[in-house]
Design a protein around this motif. Sequence first.
Motif, PDB file in Angstrom:
ATOM      1  N   TYR A  70       0.750  -1.175   0.066  1.00 26.71           N
ATOM      2  CA  TYR A  70       0.074   0.017   0.064  1.00 26.71           C
ATOM      3  C   TYR A  70       0.873   1.175  -0.034  1.00 26.71           C
ATOM      4  N   GLN A  71       1.974   1.053  -0.454  1.00 28.40           N
ATOM      5  CA  GLN A  71       2.959   2.189  -0.767  1.00 28.40           C
ATOM      6  C   GLN A  71       2.662   2.803  -2.135  1.00 28.40           C
ATOM      7  N   ASP A  72       2.802   3.881  -2.581  1.00 26.18           N
ATOM      8  CA  ASP A  72       2.604   4.352  -3.908  1.00 26.18           C
ATOM      9  C   ASP A  72       3.805   4.143  -4.665  1.00 26.18           C
ATOM     10  N   GLU A  73       4.346   3.012  -4.895  1.00 29.06           N
ATOM     11  CA  GLU A  73       5.335   2.799  -5.643  1.00 29.06           C
ATOM     12  C   GLU A  73       5.333   1.515  -6.213  1.00 29.06           C
ATOM     13  N   SER A  74       5.952   1.298  -7.437  1.00 28.43           N
ATOM     14  CA  SER A  74       6.050   0.307  -8.324  1.00 28.43           C
ATOM     15  C   SER A  74       6.766  -0.862  -7.833  1.00 28.43           C
ATOM     16  N   LEU A  75       6.247  -2.098  -7.837  1.00 26.65           N
ATOM     17  CA  LEU A  75       6.774  -3.362  -7.262  1.00 26.65           C
ATOM     18  C   LEU A  75       7.242  -4.492  -8.232  1.00 26.65           C
ATOM     19  N   ILE A  76       8.240  -4.913  -8.179  1.00 29.78           N
ATOM     20  CA  ILE A  76       8.996  -5.610  -9.371  1.00 29.78           C
ATOM     21  C   ILE A  76       8.349  -7.215  -8.886  1.00 29.78           C
ATOM     22  N   THR A  77       7.805  -7.963  -9.922  1.00 33.93           N
ATOM     23  CA  THR A  77       7.112  -9.046  -9.598  1.00 33.93           C
ATOM     24  C   THR A  77       7.393 -10.122 -10.457  1.00 33.93           C
ATOM     25  N   GLN A  78       8.619  -9.859 -11.352  1.00 40.97           N
ATOM     26  CA  GLN A  78       9.303 -10.993 -12.200  1.00 40.97           C
ATOM     27  C   GLN A  78      10.285 -10.516 -12.815  1.00 40.97           C
ATOM     28  N   ILE A  79      11.485 -11.428 -12.877  1.00 36.44           N
ATOM     29  CA  ILE A  79      12.666 -10.943 -13.386  1.00 36.44           C
ATOM     30  C   ILE A  79      13.394 -12.024 -14.219  1.00 36.44           C
ATOM     31  N   ALA A  80      14.034 -11.409 -15.064  1.00 30.66           N
ATOM     32  CA  ALA A  80      14.682 -12.303 -16.309  1.00 30.66           C
ATOM     33  C   ALA A  80      13.501 -13.323 -17.046  1.00 30.66           C
ATOM     34  N   GLY A  81      12.346 -12.752 -17.042  1.00 30.64           N
ATOM     35  CA  GLY A  81      11.416 -13.390 -17.984  1.00 30.64           C
ATOM     36  C   GLY A  81      10.653 -14.416 -17.574  1.00 30.64           C
ATOM     37  N   THR A  82      11.205 -15.098 -16.364  1.00 29.83           N
ATOM     38  CA  THR A  82      10.421 -16.052 -15.623  1.00 29.83           C
ATOM     39  C   THR A  82      10.643 -16.268 -14.067  1.00 29.83           C
ATOM     40  N   ILE A  83      11.431 -15.500 -13.591  1.00 28.86           N
ATOM     41  CA  ILE A  83      11.736 -15.772 -12.143  1.00 28.86           C
ATOM     42  C   ILE A  83      10.721 -14.892 -11.288  1.00 28.86           C
ATOM     43  N   VAL A  84      10.205 -15.672 -10.193  1.00 35.10           N
ATOM     44  CA  VAL A  84       9.131 -14.673  -9.448  1.00 35.10           C
ATOM     45  C   VAL A  84       9.867 -15.005  -7.997  1.00 35.10           C
ATOM     46  N   PRO A  85       9.213 -14.253  -7.015  1.00 33.76           N
ATOM     47  CA  PRO A  85       9.767 -14.121  -5.601  1.00 33.76           C
ATOM     48  C   PRO A  85      10.115 -15.448  -4.902  1.00 33.76           C
ATOM     49  N   THR A  86       9.064 -16.376  -5.086  1.00 34.01           N
ATOM     50  CA  THR A  86       9.218 -17.820  -4.418  1.00 34.01           C
ATOM     51  C   THR A  86      10.352 -18.429  -5.125  1.00 34.01           C
ATOM     52  N   ASP A  87      10.861 -18.210  -6.401  1.00 34.67           N
ATOM     53  CA  ASP A  87      11.942 -18.909  -6.598  1.00 34.67           C
ATOM     54  C   ASP A  87      13.204 -18.696  -6.195  1.00 34.67           C
ATOM     55  N   ILE A  88      13.191 -17.524  -5.416  1.00 32.44           N
ATOM     56  CA  ILE A  88      14.806 -17.084  -4.896  1.00 32.44           C
ATOM     57  C   ILE A  88      14.868 -17.064  -3.368  1.00 32.44           C
ATOM     58  N   GLN A  89      16.126 -17.440  -2.882  1.00 34.90           N
ATOM     59  CA  GLN A  89      16.723 -17.420  -1.577  1.00 34.90           C
ATOM     60  C   GLN A  89      17.795 -16.541  -1.767  1.00 34.90           C
ATOM     61  N   GLY A  90      17.864 -15.199  -1.150  1.00 33.53           N
ATOM     62  CA  GLY A  90      19.095 -14.370  -1.357  1.00 33.53           C
ATOM     63  C   GLY A  90      18.924 -13.354  -2.441  1.00 33.53           C
ATOM     64  N   GLN A  91      19.649 -13.232  -3.236  1.00 31.50           N
ATOM     65  CA  GLN A  91      19.657 -11.988  -4.224  1.00 31.50           C
ATOM     66  C   GLN A  91      19.950 -12.304  -5.683  1.00 31.50           C
ATOM     67  N   ILE A  92      19.270 -11.630  -6.542  1.00 32.24           N
ATOM     68  CA  ILE A  92      19.517 -11.774  -7.816  1.00 32.24           C
ATOM     69  C   ILE A  92      19.789 -10.670  -8.621  1.00 32.24           C
ATOM     70  N   MET A  93      20.838 -10.702  -9.647  1.00 26.12           N
ATOM     71  CA  MET A  93      21.293  -9.434 -10.437  1.00 26.12           C
ATOM     72  C   MET A  93      20.962  -9.711 -11.763  1.00 26.12           C
ATOM     73  N   ARG A  94      19.599  -9.667 -12.000  1.00 24.89           N
ATOM     74  CA  ARG A  94      19.195  -9.675 -13.470  1.00 24.89           C
ATOM     75  C   ARG A  94      17.882  -8.640 -13.618  1.00 24.89           C
ATOM     76  N   GLU A  95      17.464  -8.497 -14.738  1.00 30.65           N
ATOM     77  CA  GLU A  95      16.795  -7.153 -15.471  1.00 30.65           C
ATOM     78  C   GLU A  95      15.336  -7.779 -15.128  1.00 30.65           C
ATOM     79  N   PRO A  96      14.526  -6.711 -14.378  1.00 27.33           N
ATOM     80  CA  PRO A  96      12.945  -6.800 -14.179  1.00 27.33           C
ATOM     81  C   PRO A  96      12.178  -7.131 -15.337  1.00 27.33           C
TER      82      PRO A  96
END
Length: 372
Positions: A70-96
């Motif tokens: 509920y903040q007025d900001e954009s939130l990234i929901t997918q990275i690198a064409g296929t990756i969603v938040p539940t796919d990742i533990q830690g950090q990822i350096m790819r394009e949203p």
Amino acid sequence: MSDPAQLHQQLLDTLTAGGRLRTMPWKDAAAAVQRHEFLLGGFFRRVKGAVPAAWEPVLGGDDDWLATCYQDESLITQIAGTIVPTDIQGQIMREPTSSSTLPSLVLRMLEDLHVEPGSQVMEIGTGTGYSTALLCARLGASRVTSVEYDEDVAARARTALARQDMFPSLVTGDGLLGCAESAPYDRIVATCAVRTVPTAWIEQTKPGGLILTTLGGWLGASELARLTVHDDGTASGPLLGGQVSFMLARPHTPPPLGLLPDLSRGKEREAVIGPDVLSDWATRFVVQSAAPQAQRLTMNREGSAEEVLIDVASGSWAALYDDSGRWVVRQDGPENLWDSIEEHLGRWHAAGTPALEEFTITVTPDRQSLHW
């Protein structure tokens, strides 16, 4: 856990007080749609200080996740064409590659769309389904068609909308082709940027209807445009301003540069205008309109930095470097790329550097042109 209804109301109050939610029909629609329902799978948060940019998942279910929804900001929901938040533990350096756009911009665009009761609307880019739900709340799901390029994104949006008992026509496919089966439309709104307005959108819009889309390009400047479709199959209208930025539609993203040209070749001259002007949004937009096929990169050559523009269609290129406080340009290829850019900028300066809100765009079956 925090009360989502309270957070939702606080967001609506903030948007209304800031003049970003202006009309009662859209206030009612926004009140009927809770954003967190479309972010149950979580989102990615940018890691502070990470270079290059890194992202970490924020999963649904806790106060931090809910408050951020509920903040007025954009939130990234997918990275690198296929990756969603539940796919990742830690950090990822790819394009949203997909996001939930900040609510103030979603609602601003819907208000700028000038829908009327009974309007048939096509949305390009379903995303999480949040903006689709707002359209359904305002018009009724039977009057809403939404096209999403990504099958997985579309499936998640369909599920989220069904939880709200909303069943618009959801189509998985190339949004640049529209959806002829449900045409014609009174309004088309795109939540992705395009380099050129697709002919299909104009063909599928009723004469007098409106198309609202962001015009972007490979130099990274973009603006919202509202086009009126005419009886002769053309469309025209103003840029609306605000430095609105969306991810480019995937078919409009830049191609790989491949093998770079020999940047030691070409003729040199002192540049009238240097690449430092590209730091200004409006100037960069004008340059982008002069060289729509150009990509920009910074090269380190012989110990000094050069700003390079390469036209991927013609192969023309220009390299600029600072020589003791003056800019020097070296060019090669079928046309002198920087000459064309300087000439275009010169005409804009001669006209008094009108603001982008004073620009109009005209789209015909053969070309797209900007005027000021």
